[in-house]
Design an enzyme around this catalytic site. Sequence first.
Site, PDB file in Angstrom:
ATOM      1  N   LYS A   9       0.938  -1.339  -0.012  1.00 40.48           N
ATOM      2  CA  LYS A   9      -0.066  -0.192  -0.104  1.00 40.48           C
ATOM      3  C   LYS A   9       0.889   1.259  -0.085  1.00 40.48           C
ATOM      4  CE  LYS A   9      -3.885  -2.204   2.303  1.00 40.48           C
ATOM      5  NZ  LYS A   9      -5.038  -2.009   3.519  1.00 40.48           N
ATOM      6  N   TYR A  49     -12.189  -1.713  -3.585  1.00 36.61           N
ATOM      7  CA  TYR A  49     -12.680  -2.060  -2.112  1.00 36.61           C
ATOM      8  C   TYR A  49     -14.244  -1.674  -2.152  1.00 36.61           C
ATOM      9  CZ  TYR A  49      -8.175  -2.389   0.411  1.00 36.61           C
ATOM     10  OH  TYR A  49      -7.144  -2.908   1.040  1.00 36.61           O
ATOM     11  N   ASN A 112      -2.139   0.604   6.694  1.00 34.53           N
ATOM     12  CA  ASN A 112      -1.343  -0.757   7.263  1.00 34.53           C
ATOM     13  C   ASN A 112      -0.542  -1.857   6.296  1.00 34.53           C
ATOM     14  OD1 ASN A 112      -3.419  -1.713   5.644  1.00 34.53           O
ATOM     15  ND2 ASN A 112      -4.830  -2.831   7.413  1.00 34.53           N
ATOM     16  N   HIS A 115      -2.258  -5.345   1.770  1.00 31.96           N
ATOM     17  CA  HIS A 115      -3.527  -6.109   1.432  1.00 31.96           C
ATOM     18  C   HIS A 115      -3.221  -7.394   0.955  1.00 31.96           C
ATOM     19  CE1 HIS A 115      -7.538  -7.129  -0.173  1.00 31.96           C
ATOM     20  NE2 HIS A 115      -6.851  -7.601  -1.279  1.00 31.96           N
ATOM     21  N   GLU A 126      -9.821 -10.644  -7.659  1.00 31.84           N
ATOM     22  CA  GLU A 126      -8.869  -9.496  -7.402  1.00 31.84           C
ATOM     23  C   GLU A 126      -7.762  -9.745  -8.392  1.00 31.84           C
ATOM     24  OE1 GLU A 126     -10.028  -8.717  -2.651  1.00 31.84           O
ATOM     25  OE2 GLU A 126      -7.951  -9.462  -3.273  1.00 31.84           O
TER      26      GLU A 126
HETATM   27  P1  ATP Z   1      -7.176  -5.666   3.418  1.00 37.07           P
HETATM   28  O1  ATP Z   1      -8.458  -6.181   2.727  1.00 37.07           O
HETATM   29  O2  ATP Z   1      -6.602  -4.480   2.959  1.00 37.07           O
HETATM   30  O3  ATP Z   1      -6.052  -7.002   3.233  1.00 37.07           O
HETATM   31  P2  ATP Z   1      -8.009  -6.761   5.991  1.00 37.07           P
HETATM   32  O4  ATP Z   1      -8.977  -7.742   5.252  1.00 37.07           O
HETATM   33  O5  ATP Z   1      -6.910  -7.152   7.128  1.00 37.07           O
HETATM   34  O6  ATP Z   1      -7.106  -5.640   5.225  1.00 37.07           O
HETATM   35  P3  ATP Z   1     -10.602  -5.398   5.946  1.00 37.07           P
HETATM   36  O7  ATP Z   1     -11.441  -5.557   7.176  1.00 37.07           O
HETATM   37  O8  ATP Z   1     -10.702  -6.103   4.860  1.00 37.07           O
HETATM   38  O9  ATP Z   1      -8.990  -5.737   6.465  1.00 37.07           O
HETATM   39  O10 ATP Z   1     -10.422  -3.904   5.575  1.00 37.07           O
HETATM   40  C1  ATP Z   1      -9.925  -3.470   4.593  1.00 37.07           C
HETATM   41  C2  ATP Z   1      -8.920  -2.237   4.719  1.00 37.07           C
HETATM   42  O11 ATP Z   1      -9.759  -0.886   5.317  1.00 37.07           O
HETATM   43  C3  ATP Z   1      -7.940  -2.317   5.971  1.00 37.07           C
HETATM   44  O12 ATP Z   1      -6.799  -3.180   5.471  1.00 37.07           O
HETATM   45  C4  ATP Z   1      -7.723  -1.050   6.188  1.00 37.07           C
HETATM   46  O13 ATP Z   1      -6.793  -0.243   5.474  1.00 37.07           O
HETATM   47  C5  ATP Z   1      -8.834  -0.241   6.074  1.00 37.07           C
HETATM   48  N1  ATP Z   1      -9.605  -0.404   7.327  1.00 37.07           N
HETATM   49  C6  ATP Z   1     -10.303  -1.275   7.965  1.00 37.07           C
HETATM   50  N2  ATP Z   1     -10.881  -0.875   9.077  1.00 37.07           N
HETATM   51  C7  ATP Z   1     -10.565   0.272   9.384  1.00 37.07           C
HETATM   52  C8  ATP Z   1     -10.863   1.336  10.500  1.00 37.07           C
HETATM   53  N3  ATP Z   1     -11.625   0.985  11.497  1.00 37.07           N
HETATM   54  N4  ATP Z   1     -10.454   2.596  10.140  1.00 37.07           N
HETATM   55  C9  ATP Z   1      -9.918   2.901   8.899  1.00 37.07           C
HETATM   56  N5  ATP Z   1      -9.415   2.037   8.050  1.00 37.07           N
HETATM   57  C10 ATP Z   1      -9.838   0.850   8.201  1.00 37.07           C
HETATM   58 MG    MG Z   2     -10.061  -7.391   3.458  1.00 36.33          MG
END
Ligand code: ATP
Ligand code: MG
Length: 137
Positions: A9, A49, A112, A115, A126
């Site tokens: 990211k 997303y 973070n 992804h 994807e």
């Molecule tokens: P990713 O899909 O990016 O691999 P993930 O599966 O661990 O991450 P998801 O719940 O799918 O987490 O959320 C997608 C992305 O949205 C997260 O990686 C993060 O960048 C963002 N995100 C998730 N929760 C929050 C939050 N509470 N506040 C801000 N951003 C968030």
């Molecule tokens: Mg996810």
Amino acid sequence: LERTFSIIKPDATRRNLTGKINAKFEEAGLRIIAQKRIHLTKAQAGEFYKVHASRPFYDELCEFMASAPIVAQVLEGEGAILKNREVMGATNPADAAPGTIRAEFAESVGENSVHGSDAPDTAKEEIAYFFSGLELV
Ligand code: ATP
Ligand code: MG
């Protein structure tokens, strides 16, 4: 062998962490079989997303994903989807296990660093959104 889709990211590309993150994947036995650096538009980030469209952080997430280049990747290995999620660590770096990418590099729950696809059907979708079959080597 299983394939999964990965993104390094903007927070991580900005800090020149691509090599360190790729080393974590390779050490875990994940082979990088496709990789490209691209700068998404906010609309493209929103499409990627879209499952999170109703979440309160959606707009912020799309802005962030379009704020700098990303590295889109396909990782291949035994149990690649789960293995990659293990190497990434929990979404919130505060909860991520020591040694994981998010524990070491992530700045916040939103920014973070990586992804990774969460299931076989999303991995397939994807990968196809970012790569053609000819690019998977
Ligand atoms: P990713 O899909 O990016 O691999 P993930 O599966 O661990 O991450 P998801 O719940 O799918 O987490 O959320 C997608 C992305 O949205 C997260 O990686 C993060 O960048 C963002 N995100 C998730 N929760 C929050 C939050 N509470 N506040 C801000 N951003 C968030
Ligand atoms: Mg996810």
